[in-house]
Design an enzyme around this catalytic site. Structure first.
Site, PDB file in Angstrom:
ATOM      1  N   CYS A   1     -77.572  28.389 -39.595  1.00  0.00           N
ATOM      2  CA  CYS A   1     -77.558  29.837 -39.356  1.00  0.00           C
ATOM      3  C   CYS A   1     -76.286  30.444 -39.945  1.00  0.00           C
ATOM      4  O   CYS A   1     -75.191  30.249 -39.425  1.00  0.00           O
ATOM      5  CB  CYS A   1     -77.646  30.105 -37.858  1.00  0.00           C
TER       6      CYS A   1
ATOM      7  N   CYS B   1     -74.275  32.780 -37.735  1.00  0.00           N
ATOM      8  CA  CYS B   1     -73.454  32.136 -36.703  1.00  0.00           C
ATOM      9  C   CYS B   1     -72.051  31.884 -37.218  1.00  0.00           C
ATOM     10  O   CYS B   1     -71.077  31.950 -36.472  1.00  0.00           O
ATOM     11  CB  CYS B   1     -74.096  30.829 -36.260  1.00  0.00           C
TER      12      CYS B   1
END
Ligand SMILES: *[C@@H]1O[C@H](CO)[C@@H](O)[C@H](O)[C@H]1NC(C)=O
Ligand SMILES: *[C@@H]1O[C@H](CO)[C@@H](O)[C@H](O)[C@H]1NC(C)=O
Length: 427
Positions: free
Chosen positions: A48, A51
């Protein structure tokens, strides 16, 4: 001072390392650790990208809680390693921010900023209902919170309901309880016990007979009558039973038209609130990024638009709204079903939306958009969406001449709707 410090420190590796020291990388032992202490945990996945961007904010959150002397522990967990977390905490996307205390947990749904997250953590970590035992504490609540719910009185069945509702809604709002004598004279809650919401510089008393159960009343009242909506508050409107009437404006360079639209919507919210606030939530939005994602088009700024967020449907006025009468007429036409509903959440619309979000998520700022998330569940669907949108709609917006009239969005949507139904007929 905080900003200055932040500015000097951010980007310096040394400070990151320091701040990172307050964030614990969690593993399977977390199941034991959470039993005794409260935790604020970021669940992430290594693939991700968002993130990674979010990590610095997360370190800031941990450092801030630490400096406030908070007892909340801050951690992060890689869900590709501890996959049970995904089902245990009902995680739908990354990064997921969850406050966990024993068996209880609360998802954070607000904007991903340090201040919003720290505020959320302190709210849910305390008692769901805080007691205001003195005049001074009541005044403090009044001056520090734009909106809060208050229970006044002693033991009663209503108090039981209030505490139950508070445990559900504390993720969004503050809940207080007070004895009648701490209230200022101007606040006349005649019947004790009672529940009231304080907002918009005033208060409204809950009336069970008129309003139905406490939980649905709190759900309806938990936003101010008229306010600046960010993408997160708009997103939450999807769970609500109200239509959302907003002025879409450019706050940085407000034109005269922007200012007029805002004041028209605000006037309706405040002066005609009694009549319309059960059906509509009023507000204004800075910029059209998020709304473009809902309507999958390019809404001119400024505009007035009414959204049905539960189905991603919308209404536009037939012509430019100039007076309050014209705005009321527009709202009435929606209530009586005379105004045409565009958009919606039919199957093709949904696929198209996934595609639209997948492509536009890359463009919009991650901190300000709920779609700046790595969607766990919808990821494979996005891939299907790319293919399906190509085959099913093959919409060539580009080669259509610039639409005549003030509402290109409407015209384009109509064409799309026609194409969809034609496609269906052929099947
Ligand atoms: C409150 O009312 C709503 C709708 O009227 C209903 O869905 C909900 O279950 C009720 N809740 C309680 C606790 O009775
Ligand atoms: C939104 O649209 C759905 C489907 O047409 C409808 O059932 C619902 O009542 C609408 N919501 C509001 C707040 O009007």
């Amino acid at each position: 001072m905080t900003t200055a410090r932040h500015f000097i420190f951010s980007g310096l590796v040394v400070s990151i390392t320091l701040a990172a020291a307050y964030v614990e990388e969690l593993d399977e032992r977390f199941n034991e650790m959470r039993k005794s202490e409260p935790w604020l945990v970021e669940f992430y996945a290594p693939w991700c990208e968002y993130c990674k961007t979010f990590e610095l904010i997360w370190y800031d959150v941990a450092a801030e809680l630490k400096s406030q002397g908070s007892h909340i522990n801050v951690g992060k967990m890689d869900t590709t390693v501890y996959a049970d977390a995904v089902t245990d905490f009902k995680i739908h996307g990354y990064p997921s921010i969850i406050f966990i205390k024993g068996e209880k947990y609360f998802h954070f749904n607000g904007p991903r900023t340090k201040d919003a997250i720290v505020e959320f953590a302190s709210r849910v970590s305390g008692p769901f209902v805080r007691v205001l035992s003195s005049v001074r504490l009541f005044q403090h609540a009044l001056s520090h919170h734009q909106l809060f719910f208050l229970y006044v009185g002693g033991r009663s069945p209503l108090k039981g309901q209030f505490y139950k509702v508070a445990s559900e809604f504390v993720i969004h709002n503050y809940f207080f309880a007070a004895p009648p004598d701490v209230l200022p004279k101007a606040v006349a809650l005649q019947d004790v016990p009672s529940v009231a919401v304080f907002k918009d510089g005033s208060y409204v008393v809950y009336d069970e007979v008129r309003e139905g159960n406490l939980s649905s009343w709190v759900e309806r009242e938990r936003f101010p009558r008229y306010f600046l909506m960010d993408s997160f508050s708009l997103y939450q409107m999807g769970e609500r039973t109200k239509l959302v009437a907003v002025a879409v404006v450019d706050e940085k360079n407000p034109s005269a038209e922007s200012i007029r639209y805002k004041s028209l919507v605000e006037k309706v919210a405040t002066e005609h609130g009694e009549q319309y606030s059960t059906k509509f939530q009023f507000g204004y939005v800075d910029g059209n990024d998020y709304i473009n994602g809902v309507i999958m088009g390019d809404l001119p700024v400024p505009s007035i638009i009414v959204l049905n967020m539960s189905i991603d449907g919308y209404y536009l006025p037939g012509s430019t709204v100039k007076t309050i009468e014209e705005l009321l007429e527009f709202l009435n036409s929606i209530l009586t079903g005379r105004s045409e509903l565009f958009g919606g959440n039919g199957f093709l619309q949904r696929i198209k939306r996934l595609y639209y979000r997948a492509t536009s998520a890359l463009k919009t700022s991650f901190a300000s958009s709920p779609f700046g998330t790595c969607f766990l569940i919808s990821l494979p669907l996005v891939v299907i969406g790319f293919v399906a949108t190509g085959i099913c709609t093959a919409e060539r917006v580009d080669d259509e001449k610039a639409d005549d009239g003030p509402h290109p969005v409407v015209t384009r949507r109509k064409r799309a709707a026609v194409k969809h139904s034609e496609a269906k007929k052929k099947d």
